[in-house]
Design a protein around this motif. Structure first.
Motif, PDB file in Angstrom:
ATOM      1  N   LEU A 662     123.613 101.077  58.145  1.00 31.41           N
ATOM      2  CA  LEU A 662     123.406 100.421  59.431  1.00 31.41           C
ATOM      3  C   LEU A 662     121.925 100.335  59.783  1.00 31.41           C
ATOM      4  N   ALA A 663     121.207 101.445  59.584  1.00 31.26           N
ATOM      5  CA  ALA A 663     119.830 101.535  60.057  1.00 31.26           C
ATOM      6  C   ALA A 663     118.812 100.981  59.083  1.00 31.26           C
ATOM      7  N   GLY A 664     119.210 100.881  57.830  1.00 33.70           N
ATOM      8  CA  GLY A 664     118.255 100.408  56.848  1.00 33.70           C
ATOM      9  C   GLY A 664     117.310 101.522  56.415  1.00 33.70           C
ATOM     10  N   PRO A 665     116.354 101.213  55.541  1.00 31.05           N
ATOM     11  CA  PRO A 665     115.458 102.235  54.998  1.00 31.05           C
ATOM     12  C   PRO A 665     114.370 102.624  55.993  1.00 31.05           C
ATOM     13  N   ALA A 666     113.740 103.785  55.726  1.00 30.75           N
ATOM     14  CA  ALA A 666     112.609 104.217  56.543  1.00 30.75           C
ATOM     15  C   ALA A 666     111.512 103.165  56.485  1.00 30.75           C
ATOM     16  N   GLY A 667     110.916 102.881  57.623  1.00 28.66           N
ATOM     17  CA  GLY A 667     109.872 101.872  57.693  1.00 28.66           C
ATOM     18  C   GLY A 667     110.391 100.494  58.000  1.00 28.66           C
TER      19      GLY A 667
END
Length: 763
Positions: A662-667
């Motif tokens: 849901l949130a995707g990768p860091a950055g």
């Protein structure tokens, strides 16, 4: 004793006077008592003989021969009484053992019993029949003894050398076993009951006896085997409330390290060789005396009532028998409140703790201080030649109120487990725990010795701590992130919520923070009459009541992470270089802003108090500290956000709240937006909670020494009024609607809040 009596009789004529004979008798009896200081009846017998000697020596025409003869006559009468007492005890004990064995469906097909005993309690230890061994003899005389087992009783082997001899001499069916074989013998179904003697029985039934007795009691409890004590009433000590008050003597280390004069243990190894241990009253099936069985009520021994009815004990002056029995009720179930004397012996009886303080033989030289300055618990510092320990014990009520406000002792379990959680992710800021004693509601941990001191005390004294903000940021970020559903899957997250269900402590918080300050309540107090009008305004403030109710709903219904629950300047210890967070007994799953706001609010209270301290020390004397406090508040918040975000970037995909799908990768843009919304909401709640904490420390039950230590009431009230008004501003104006609404309303940032605090302080 018989040899000593014959010697005394022969020597009577050799004494020059009655006084010389009396001095010899007193010196000899005093020396005899030192052989077994734990044995209360030995001291009792010697004191009785000393009284006889003194009376004889004080009589008209007293002579040395008369004094010696009086002592001999009294001792021989004592001998006859002891044998009769032992035989009565044997009869009572045999009946009690048979009844207990039958009730448990134990014993042989013919109704006989197999009994295990420990140490020596027979003719060689008593006058001629025995206490525990007397019970076994009585069973045999009734044809009810199937078999007797005796332990060797290491390290001095009283069982192997003495009890085995008596059993063999009487031709009783018997077997000698190693001490360490007792549990195995029980597990094999070969033991129906255990009966041992006693050196001292105290008011709650705790019993001191030869080392190894407690292990037998525990094993009996595990296997469902009745465990009995056989002891004369002279062994009962109703004045001592619990076993923690019994002084346990240490024996020579060579009993353990040597065999037949030759060393068998490695050189340099330490030795712990207590002569006795204490079996808890809760593990004892029955206490047998020559006057019958000590009665029980609701599973608790009524020892003081028993001895009172026999005319052998009186309650202390001013205390009723009912009150005396009530004072030991808690101890019957394993808990006993410790004090500065008994805590030493508690530590000395537990090698992992004792080794950190000093050799057992040095226990009387240890020093103990009770330093708990909080509102809830007692804290003891125990110091000795090897070091020191801190021990915290929770009583079943609020310390600053008393028994009228009962409080769960499960808070100690919660505190211990919370400390473990925190230490796992932030060990540099959490003290090491050495022991958790569930029954005693006690934690033993690292003593944070000077130069460590409570942060609040350092701040009141004018100190500043250059690393405090970075340390607080690290602790808050690690402890909150790693216990949240951002890091955990929701199954583990819910399990932890159940583990840390801290209902009574939460209800206390709900009462003293979210309710009482805003109503008329007996617990409230403030600087009066100076603040009377301000408090009246607060308690009629609709907006404040709406805001505090909203916060209470968050406290009750938003379990975001495991909170410390009481993170204020009194629960943090500091030096110039270190910060240690202590006392998480209020730990529970709640809104993260609660922890963050509590420490920031306490720093803010200190900030507002400085004008009052300057009134005594001189204007401007606290300006540098004032600036440091505002900087620490700002840096703690910004450092926390940065550290939490870094942990989220590194580990966030592991949890179920913001899964990577849901949130995707860091950055990435999605995670950045989620984090921005999260921190905006957290900021708004933090501002409001700060206001609530400031208000409760000025109006509610528990204040802060920062303010209370300002001696001039008017100066103190002026500081408190500014803080109270700013607290109300934070509470009411800090309410926002998340990122979209600009959470924090009039406090868009921590910089804005700090500026507003400075303005409020100058108003």
């Amino acid at each position: 004793m018989a040899v000593e009596l014959h010697t005394l009789k022969a020597a009577g004529a050799a004494f020059g006077s009655a006084q010389e004979a009396l001095d010899f008798i007193n010196k000899t009896l005093d020396f005899l008592v030192t052989s077994r200081p734990t044995a209360v009846n030995l001291a009792d017998a010697c004191n009785r003989l000393k009284a006889v000697a003194a009376a004889a020596a004080g009589a008209a025409g007293a002579s040395a021969v008369g004094v010696c003869g009086a002592v001999i006559e009294a001792a021989e009468a004592y001998l006859a009484d002891d044998i009769a007492s032992n035989k009565a005890m044997g009869a009572f004990g045999a009946a009690a053992l048979l009844a207990a064995v039958k009730a448990r469906g134990r014993g042989t097909a013919g109704g006989k019993v197999r009994v295990l005993t420990h140490c020596n309690t027979g003719s060689l230890a008593t006058a001629g029949y025995g206490t525990a061994l007397g019970v076994i003899r009585a069973l045999n005389e009734q044809g009810k003894l199937e078999h007797a087992f005796c332990t060797e009783t290491r390290p001095y082997n009283q069982g192997a050398r003495l009890t085995a001899f008596e059993l063999a001499h009487d031709k009783l069916p018997s077997t000698l076993i190693c001490d360490s074989a007792a549990a195995a013998l029980m597990g094999a179904g070969q033991v129906d009951a255990v009966v041992v003697g006693a050196d001292r029985v105290v008011a709650n039934g705790d019993t001191a006896n030869k080392i190894g007795t407690n292990a037998l009691a525990i094993a009996c409890g595990h296997f469902g085997i009745p465990f009995f004590i056989a002891a004369p009433t002279t062994t009962i000590d109703p004045d001592l409330p619990t076993g923690e008050h019994i002084v346990i003597e240490q024996r020579c280390h060579t009993e353990v390290t040597h065999h037949k004069g030759e060393r068998v243990a490695a050189h340099g190894v330490e030795v712990w060789n207590p002569s006795f241990d204490v079996a808890p009253g809760g593990l004892i099936e029955g206490i047998i005396t020559e006057k019958g069985m000590v009665p029980k009520k609701d599973g608790a021994y009524q020892i003081r009532s028993f001895m009172f009815k026999l005319g052998l004990w009186q309650p202390p002056t001013g205390q009723s028998l009912e009150d005396a029995e009530k004072s030991t009720l808690e101890a019957q179930h394993g808990f006993r409140a410790l004090d500065c004397d008994s805590i030493k012996h508690y530590v000395a009886a537990r090698p992992p703790l004792q080794q950190r303080v000093g050799p057992p033989a040095s226990v009387e030289t240890w020093t103990v201080r009770e330093v708990g300055d909080g509102n809830i618990n007692f804290v003891f510092i125990v110091e000795g030649p090897a070091g020191a320990l801190a021990l915290k014990q929770a009583l079943p009520y609020v310390r600053c109120v008393g028994e009228s406000w009962p409080l769960t002792q499960d808070r100690v379990r919660i505190e211990t487990e919370a400390l473990a959680e925190q230490a796992a992710v932030c060990p540099q800021h959490v003290p090491a725990v050495y022991l958790y004693d569930k029954a005693m509601c006690l934690i033993a941990m690292r003593y944070l010795a000077p130069p460590f001191l409570i942060l609040r005390r350092g701040l009141i004294a004018g100190a500043t701590y250059p690393h405090l903000s970075s340390h607080l940021s690290a602790f808050l970020a690690a402890s909150l992130f790693h216990t949240s559903a951002i890091k955990l899957d929701t199954t583990a997250f819910r399990q932890k919520q159940a583990q840390y269900a801290n209902d009574e402590m939460c209800r206390l918080t709900e009462q003293v923070i979210f309710t009482e300050p805003y109503i008329t309540a007996d617990n409230n107090h403030w600087t009066s009459p100076q603040l009377d009008a301000d408090v009246a305004d607060l308690q009629s403030d609709v907006a404040a009541k709406v805001a505090i109710s909203r916060l209470k709903a968050a406290f009750v219904g938003r379990p975001q992470a495991l909170l410390h629950g009481d993170l204020h300047t009194g629960s943090i210890m500091v030096t110039e270089q270190e910060t240690q967070v202590i006392d998480p007994e209020f730990a529970f799953y709640g809104p993260m802003a609660f922890d963050v706001a509590k420490i920031l609010a306490n720093l803010l209270l200190c900030y507002f108090s400085l004008d009052g301290h300057e009134a005594a020390a001189g204007a401007g004397s606290r300006q540098a500290q004032r600036e440091w406090l505002l900087a620490t508040i700002r840096d703690t918040w910004s450092g926390f956000v940065a550290a939490f975000a870094a942990l989220w970037d590194a580990h966030g995909g592991q949890g179920d709240l913001y899964p990577e799908a849901l949130a995707g990768p860091a950055g990435g843009a999605v995670l950045a937006a989620l984090q921005a919304d999260f921190f905006a909401q957290l900021w708004g709640e933090t501002v409001q909670f700060m206001g609530a904490f400031v208000i409760r420390r000025l109006v509610g039950i528990a204040h802060v020494a920062d303010m209370d230590s300002i001696e001039d009431a008017d100066a103190r009230a002026a500081c408190e009024r500014r803080a109270l008004r700013f607290g109300r501003q934070l509470l009411v104006e800090g309410s926002g609607g998340g990122a979209a609404a600009g959470a924090g309303a009039g406090f868009a940032s921590m910089e804005a809040l700090a500026a507003a605090a400075a303005a409020a302080r100058s108003s």
